[in-house]
Design a protein around this motif. Sequence first.
Motif, PDB file in Angstrom:
ATOM      1  N   GLY A  29     -10.799   2.315   5.587  1.00 52.85           N
ATOM      2  CA  GLY A  29     -11.460   2.957   6.709  1.00 52.85           C
ATOM      3  C   GLY A  29     -12.944   2.666   6.827  1.00 52.85           C
ATOM      4  O   GLY A  29     -13.582   3.056   7.809  1.00 52.85           O
ATOM      5  N   GLU A  30     -13.518   1.986   5.844  1.00 57.26           N
ATOM      6  CA  GLU A  30     -14.954   1.699   5.856  1.00 57.26           C
ATOM      7  C   GLU A  30     -15.290   0.597   6.866  1.00 57.26           C
ATOM      8  O   GLU A  30     -14.470  -0.275   7.154  1.00 57.26           O
ATOM      9  N   ARG A  91     -13.793  -2.429  11.296  1.00 52.57           N
ATOM     10  CA  ARG A  91     -13.367  -1.227  10.561  1.00 52.57           C
ATOM     11  C   ARG A  91     -12.070  -1.541   9.825  1.00 52.57           C
ATOM     12  O   ARG A  91     -11.071  -1.934  10.431  1.00 52.57           O
ATOM     13  N   LEU A  92     -12.095  -1.363   8.510  1.00 46.32           N
ATOM     14  CA  LEU A  92     -10.887  -1.585   7.713  1.00 46.32           C
ATOM     15  C   LEU A  92      -9.863  -0.507   8.033  1.00 46.32           C
ATOM     16  O   LEU A  92     -10.223   0.651   8.277  1.00 46.32           O
ATOM     17  N   PRO A  93      -8.580  -0.867   8.025  1.00 48.89           N
ATOM     18  CA  PRO A  93      -7.548   0.138   8.290  1.00 48.89           C
ATOM     19  C   PRO A  93      -7.545   1.234   7.221  1.00 48.89           C
ATOM     20  O   PRO A  93      -7.743   0.959   6.040  1.00 48.89           O
ATOM     21  N   ASP A  94      -7.314   2.466   7.661  1.00 49.76           N
ATOM     22  CA  ASP A  94      -7.198   3.588   6.719  1.00 49.76           C
ATOM     23  C   ASP A  94      -6.011   3.401   5.784  1.00 49.76           C
ATOM     24  O   ASP A  94      -5.996   3.930   4.678  1.00 49.76           O
ATOM     25  N   SER A  95      -5.011   2.652   6.236  1.00 47.42           N
ATOM     26  CA  SER A  95      -3.780   2.463   5.468  1.00 47.42           C
ATOM     27  C   SER A  95      -3.882   1.369   4.405  1.00 47.42           C
ATOM     28  O   SER A  95      -2.918   1.133   3.686  1.00 47.42           O
ATOM     29  N   ALA A  96      -5.032   0.717   4.294  1.00 49.64           N
ATOM     30  CA  ALA A  96      -5.183  -0.371   3.318  1.00 49.64           C
ATOM     31  C   ALA A  96      -5.034   0.166   1.896  1.00 49.64           C
ATOM     32  O   ALA A  96      -5.708   1.115   1.511  1.00 49.64           O
TER      33      ALA A  96
END
Length: 128
Positions: A29-30, A91-96
Amino acid sequence: MILRKYMSLLGIGSAKIDLILQKDTYKPGEMVHGYFLIKGGTIEQQLKRIECDLVMVDTETDEEKIMDTVTILTSTLIESQAANQISLTFRLPDSARPSSETLSYRFKTRLVFSEGVESIDQDAIKIV
C-alpha cells in the motif's frame, strides 16, 4: 546517418530507459516515488509510450504475474545524446505479500518507439 538509423531500428545505439527509485524496500500500500531517466541514442527517436509493470515472481509455483501497470502515452522526440526525466508515483497494492526466498517483485519498464525495438529495464524491490 542512414546506417545509424537502421542500427537504432535494430536496437544498436537506440535510446535507453532507467527507472530510478528513491529506495528499494516498501510496505504493501505504500507510495513508490522515482523517475524514468531516458538517455538519447545515436539518432533522435520518436517516443510513443512508457510502460511500467509491477511483476510478482513466485519461484515455488513458477508463476510470474503482472500486479499493476502504469502507461504514459507521449509523442516526445528524444534527441540524440540528450537526457530526459519523467516522474513516477505508484501505489503498491495492499494485497502484496512480503518478499521471501521464493517470492520477489520487480518493476519491468519498456520504452516504446514509433520505429525500432523497445528499450527494457528491470528493477527489483523488496516488500516487507
